[in-house]
Design a protein around this motif. Structure first.
Motif, PDB file in Angstrom:
ATOM      1  N   ASP A 156      43.667  37.000  35.304  1.00  0.00           N
ATOM      2  CA  ASP A 156      42.851  37.738  36.272  1.00  0.00           C
ATOM      3  C   ASP A 156      41.536  38.062  35.556  1.00  0.00           C
ATOM      4  O   ASP A 156      41.562  38.570  34.421  1.00  0.00           O
ATOM      5  N   HIS A 170      37.857  39.485  36.418  1.00  0.00           N
ATOM      6  CA  HIS A 170      36.906  40.031  37.394  1.00  0.00           C
ATOM      7  C   HIS A 170      35.553  40.372  36.778  1.00  0.00           C
ATOM      8  O   HIS A 170      35.477  40.799  35.613  1.00  0.00           O
ATOM      9  N   HIS A 199      39.868  46.775  36.650  1.00  0.00           N
ATOM     10  CA  HIS A 199      40.843  46.103  35.791  1.00  0.00           C
ATOM     11  C   HIS A 199      40.402  44.689  35.457  1.00  0.00           C
ATOM     12  O   HIS A 199      39.622  44.079  36.204  1.00  0.00           O
ATOM     13  N   ASP A 250      38.475  38.462  46.179  1.00  0.00           N
ATOM     14  CA  ASP A 250      39.586  38.618  45.242  1.00  0.00           C
ATOM     15  C   ASP A 250      40.387  37.309  45.201  1.00  0.00           C
ATOM     16  O   ASP A 250      40.210  36.424  46.050  1.00  0.00           O
TER      17      ASP A 250
HETATM   18 ZN    ZN Z   1      42.863  41.682  39.987  1.00  0.00          ZN
END
Ligand code: ZN
Ligand code: VGL
Length: 234
Positions: free
Chosen positions: A75, A77, A110, A142
């Motif tokens: 993940d 971001h 996060h 996302d």
């Molecule tokens: Zn995430």
């Protein structure tokens, strides 16, 4: 395969046959293990901790030895990502909002690109892994799934990668069962891969019944719910 497993289970309960003779899943050359988001972020101490998330690490290290093909996801971001509650005035983590592409749950900040929080867990031992796929890097979209972003339009490229490599079956493990694992498994199945989720190699966020809903949806689509012990690690 299902029949053999349950028959073996019954006999094993009676002490027969010996464990080594039990029918097990042996992943072939056309199988891949996708290890989803086993990052500092999602274990206790991280920005979006999943209860007992760290417990998946030894299980994943063990089952991965049975696979010729291992892919990891991360993940990843941007600061100020649209999935962060802090990007929306008056919103708190775990609220949901409506975006152009549908409902979006909001999270604490996060897995920001390059941060220690976004790093893979240090005890993950997968030297044989062949690709690390980063996702969620578009600031306005996302991506729980490793295959397709939440707008249901933007591809990550994983489908092409797996197809070009002749992959036909996908096993999914990691964090979190009810978000990135489930979305990845559902897309894999929809795209035509035989798909299994290794339940004890996953842990869930479980918010508002999300874990039960995810299993219900996955099982309705024909995704196999298996345990790490079902995999023959040789
Ligand atoms: Zn995430
Ligand atoms: C995840 C929430 C937000 C996951 C990622 O890996 O399941 N969940 N970002």
């Amino acid at each position: 395969r299902r029949f053999l497993q349950s028959a073996a289970g019954t006999l094993a309960g009676a002490g027969f046959p010996p464990a080594a003779a039990a029918a097990r899943i042996k992943p072939g050359a056309n199988a891949v293990l996708i290890v989803v988001d086993v990052q500092n972020c999602f274990v206790p101490g991280g920005a979006l901790p999943v209860a007992r998330g760290d417990e998946v690490v030894p299980v994943i290290n063990r089952i991965a030895t049975a696979f010729d093909n291992v892919v990891l996801t991360q993940d990843w971001h941007t600061p100020g990502h649209i999935s962060f509650a802090s990007s929306h005035a008056g919103k708190k983590p775990f609220d949901t909002i409506r975006l152009g592409y549908g409902e979006q749950r909001l999270w604490p900040d996060h897995c920001v690109q390059g941060s220690q929080d976004a790093a893979l867990h240090k005890d993950l031992h997968l030297p044989q892994a062949q690709m690390i796929l980063r996702k969620g890097f578009h600031p306005q979209v996302d991506s729980y799934s490793a295959f397709e972003e939440a707008d249901h339009k933007t591809a990550t490229g994983l489908t092409g990668y797996l197809r070009q490599r002749g992959i036909e079956s996908v096993f999914v493990a990691g964090l979190a069962t009810d978000f990135c694992v489930a979305w990845t498994a559902l897309d894999a199945r929809r795209l035509g891969f035989d798909t299994s989720v290794v339940e004890d190699a996953c842990r869930a966020i479980d918010i508002d019944g999300s874990l039960q809903a995810a299993w219900k949806q996955m099982q309705a689509k024909g995704i196999e719910r298996i345990q790490s012990g079902d995999i023959d690690i040789g």
